[in-house]
Design a protein around this motif. Structure first.
Motif, PDB file in Angstrom:
ATOM      1  N   VAL A 173      47.027 102.934  75.168  1.00 42.09           N
ATOM      2  CA  VAL A 173      46.058 101.970  74.654  1.00 42.09           C
ATOM      3  C   VAL A 173      46.452 100.585  75.127  1.00 42.09           C
ATOM      4  N   GLN A 174      45.509  99.831  75.674  1.00 37.10           N
ATOM      5  CA  GLN A 174      45.793  98.512  76.231  1.00 37.10           C
ATOM      6  C   GLN A 174      44.791  97.490  75.725  1.00 37.10           C
ATOM      7  N   GLY A 189      52.568  95.771  80.086  1.00 35.16           N
ATOM      8  CA  GLY A 189      53.152  94.961  79.032  1.00 35.16           C
ATOM      9  C   GLY A 189      52.336  94.916  77.766  1.00 35.16           C
ATOM     10  N   ASP A 190      51.046  95.231  77.853  1.00 34.77           N
ATOM     11  CA  ASP A 190      50.184  95.216  76.667  1.00 34.77           C
ATOM     12  C   ASP A 190      49.855  96.617  76.181  1.00 34.77           C
ATOM     13  N   GLY A 191      50.515  97.634  76.730  1.00 35.96           N
ATOM     14  CA  GLY A 191      50.125  99.017  76.437  1.00 35.96           C
ATOM     15  C   GLY A 191      51.041  99.695  75.437  1.00 35.96           C
ATOM     16  N   ARG A 192      50.528 100.733  74.796  1.00 33.86           N
ATOM     17  CA  ARG A 192      51.347 101.591  73.950  1.00 33.86           C
ATOM     18  C   ARG A 192      50.712 102.982  73.922  1.00 33.86           C
ATOM     19  N   GLY A 193      51.583 103.981  73.938  1.00 33.47           N
ATOM     20  CA  GLY A 193      51.107 105.353  74.023  1.00 33.47           C
ATOM     21  C   GLY A 193      50.890 105.980  72.663  1.00 33.47           C
ATOM     22  N   THR A 194      50.004 106.945  72.606  1.00 31.42           N
ATOM     23  CA  THR A 194      49.808 107.716  71.385  1.00 31.42           C
ATOM     24  C   THR A 194      51.035 108.587  71.145  1.00 31.42           C
ATOM     25  N   ASP A 195      51.220 109.016  69.909  1.00 29.21           N
ATOM     26  CA  ASP A 195      52.438 109.744  69.547  1.00 29.21           C
ATOM     27  C   ASP A 195      52.642 111.018  70.358  1.00 29.21           C
ATOM     28  N   ASN A 196      51.554 111.631  70.814  1.00 25.31           N
ATOM     29  CA  ASN A 196      51.670 112.890  71.556  1.00 25.31           C
ATOM     30  C   ASN A 196      51.769 112.678  73.061  1.00 25.31           C
ATOM     31  N   LEU A 197      51.976 111.441  73.491  1.00 24.26           N
ATOM     32  CA  LEU A 197      51.919 111.119  74.928  1.00 24.26           C
ATOM     33  C   LEU A 197      52.892 111.968  75.749  1.00 24.26           C
ATOM     34  N   LEU A 198      54.177 111.915  75.430  1.00 20.57           N
ATOM     35  CA  LEU A 198      55.172 112.597  76.257  1.00 20.57           C
ATOM     36  C   LEU A 198      55.112 114.104  76.076  1.00 20.57           C
ATOM     37  N   VAL A 199      54.655 114.556  74.921  1.00 20.24           N
ATOM     38  CA  VAL A 199      54.492 116.002  74.717  1.00 20.24           C
ATOM     39  C   VAL A 199      53.423 116.547  75.659  1.00 20.24           C
ATOM     40  N   THR A 250      55.118  96.484  72.653  1.00 24.02           N
ATOM     41  CA  THR A 250      55.084  97.515  73.679  1.00 24.02           C
ATOM     42  C   THR A 250      56.412  98.249  73.773  1.00 24.02           C
ATOM     43  N   VAL A 251      57.514  97.507  73.765  1.00 19.94           N
ATOM     44  CA  VAL A 251      58.844  98.116  73.836  1.00 19.94           C
ATOM     45  C   VAL A 251      59.099  98.990  72.614  1.00 19.94           C
ATOM     46  N   ALA A 252      58.768  98.482  71.420  1.00 22.42           N
ATOM     47  CA  ALA A 252      58.981  99.257  70.205  1.00 22.42           C
ATOM     48  C   ALA A 252      58.199 100.570  70.245  1.00 22.42           C
ATOM     49  N   ALA A 253      56.944 100.506  70.718  1.00 26.73           N
ATOM     50  CA  ALA A 253      56.118 101.708  70.782  1.00 26.73           C
ATOM     51  C   ALA A 253      56.686 102.707  71.785  1.00 26.73           C
ATOM     52  N   ALA A 254      57.178 102.213  72.922  1.00 30.39           N
ATOM     53  CA  ALA A 254      57.731 103.108  73.946  1.00 30.39           C
ATOM     54  C   ALA A 254      59.010 103.783  73.455  1.00 30.39           C
ATOM     55  N   LEU A 255      59.872 103.038  72.790  1.00 29.11           N
ATOM     56  CA  LEU A 255      61.119 103.614  72.292  1.00 29.11           C
ATOM     57  C   LEU A 255      60.871 104.644  71.194  1.00 29.11           C
ATOM     58  N   ALA A 256      59.761 104.509  70.501  1.00 32.38           N
ATOM     59  CA  ALA A 256      59.469 105.406  69.384  1.00 32.38           C
ATOM     60  C   ALA A 256      58.764 106.689  69.799  1.00 32.38           C
ATOM     61  N   LEU A 257      58.400 106.818  71.066  1.00 29.26           N
ATOM     62  CA  LEU A 257      57.668 108.008  71.507  1.00 29.26           C
ATOM     63  C   LEU A 257      58.534 109.258  71.401  1.00 29.26           C
TER      64      LEU A 257
END
Length: 437
Positions: free
Chosen positions: A271-272, A157-167, A72-79
């Motif tokens: 996604v969770q 804690g179990d979630g990760r966003g799609t690449d376009n989330l913050l856009v 989850t942390v890795a996915a959030a930092l990569a957004l």
């Protein structure tokens, strides 16, 4: 026989409602697609009125999440967030498993860990989010950043966003009047049939409802994938999130009462994990229903709020009352059909008792199954990431989620009346840990 006709008409309301909702979501998505293909961009505002975020703080509330938190942390930092900085704040709410060690092993300048110890730890997700908010508020003030240009997001804690989330979130927050955004929620362990049914529920049914609510101005916030302007949180005081069992629902209601516009974004998603154990799923839905019950007093405040349009109040009231109407309605309709069937069978006017019973069972099964199959086809048509056969299987399981919801509603009433508020954490499924780049 006239009673049977009336009963049939009442039953048909449910599939017809689903058909109308699905049709609305489909046409709205198609219109948005045509809009995008023509190359239209979101409206630009003068320099003095620009409101898109220059800073994102993604908060990850965390309690015993050693199985999933690294991913989850890795996915959030990569957004990606063009033109903005992304900070990730993990609130370790007194974890006693390997979570602290996992977090200590992640070295990244944009990762911040707030460790809470007893007795302040484990007071609920709302308390953990409030602690994160207070730290963010302090950091933003020290940096001298305009709070209207800071967005606070929540990813579980179990979630990760799609690449376009913050856009997509940033585009929605370009408009100064918009103070919060909710994104679509999907399920990633949908290889399990119960997970597929929940992806149908979140990715199609809940999505269509939110698209409609976005139109009437009554979008609700979810526990995962909510983004709120820091200035909107500041207006709610030191504790924007409450101790309610569904703190996200109450925050959304408070924002609407504060005249903060909430938008829904369906092009991006968080996604969770699905809960794929039936007993734990019932416990989760009971907690949601009890939290919904705790928010019912807001109906009076919403009704008395002159700034909320009547159609918005009606939709929000429906959202709060729907679980209870469904639970009571199922009993009333079920009782009506039972009595009517017995009378028709005993009367033996036209059909034998066995034939009448068979017709009734066939009607009930059709009414229960058809909406799920409809959403399955819509899921395949719009999302295109699952085979139609998988979607249809999930649609056949979907009625079980509805039945679970009815049971959980009555369990929630029993818990609320008896004064029980505590909840055990839902156990996660282990996930592979990615490399952090």
């Amino acid at each position: 026989m006239s009673a049977l006709v009336v009963g049939l008409a009442v039953l048909l309301i449910w599939p017809l409602f689903n058909a109308v909702l699905a049709g609305y979501a489909t046409t709205t998505a198609a219109a948005a697609g045509r809009h995008a293909r023509r190359g239209r961009r979101p409206p630009e505002f003068p320099a003095g009125q620009r409101a898109h975020p220059v800073s994102y703080w993604i908060v990850i509330p965390c309690l015993n999440e050693e199985r999933v938190v690294a991913r989850t942390v890795a996915a959030a930092l990569a957004l990606p967030a063009p033109g903005a900085r992304v900070e990730v704040l993990v609130v370790d709410d007194g974890s006693d498993d390997g979570t602290p060690a996992v977090l200590a092993g992640i070295g990244h300048e944009r990762l911040h860990v707030l460790r809470r110890e007893p007795p302040v730890a484990r007071q609920g997700k709302g308390a953990a989010l409030n602690a994160a908010y207070q730290l963010i508020r302090q950091r933003v003030a020290e940096a001298g950043t305009d709070p209207t240009r800071v967005a606070v997001g929540v990813i579980d804690g179990d979630g990760r966003g799609t690449d376009n989330l913050l856009v997509e979130v940033g585009d929605a927050l370009r408009e100064p009047a918009v103070g919060a955004v909710q994104v679509r929620v999907r399920i990633h362990n949908r290889d399990r049939l119960l997970g597929m049914a929940q992806d149908l529920e979140f990715g199609s049914v809940a999505d269509a409802s939110q698209v409609l609510r976005d139109r009437v101005g009554s979008v609700g916030l979810g526990g995962n994938g909510q983004f709120i302007r820091l200035s909107a949180l500041l207006a709610l005081g030191d504790q924007p999130w409450s101790g309610c069992l569904v703190e996200d629902l109450e925050l959304g209601l408070r924002l609407h009462l504060a005249r903060v516009r909430v938008r829904y974004v369906w092009r991006a998603a968080v996604v969770q994990q699905a809960v794929v154990d039936a007993r734990r799923l019932l416990r989760q839905r009971t907690r949601w229903a009890q939290g919904n019950l705790q928010c019912l007093p807001y109906l009076g405040r919403l009704f008395g709020a002159r700034q909320i349009p009547n159609h918005t109040f009606v939709e929000m009231a429906y959202y709060l009352l729907a679980p209870w109407f469904n639970a009571l309605g199922a009993i009333v309709v079920g009782g009506f059909w039972t009595v009517t069937t017995i009378r028709a069978a005993n009367g033996g006017a036209v059909l034998s008792g066995g034939v009448v019973l068979g017709i009734v069972v066939a009607i009930w099964l059709s009414v229960m199954v058809l909406p799920g199959l409809l959403w399955a086809v819509l899921h395949r048509f719009r999302l295109r990431d699952e085979a139609l056969s998988r979607c249809l299987l999930g649609g056949l399981v979907y009625p079980a989620l509805l039945l679970l919801g009815l049971v959980s509603t009555w369990r929630a009433v029993a818990r609320q009346v008896s004064g029980r508020r505590g909840w055990a954490k839902t156990e996660r499924i282990p996930e592979a840990v990615p490399e952090l780049t």
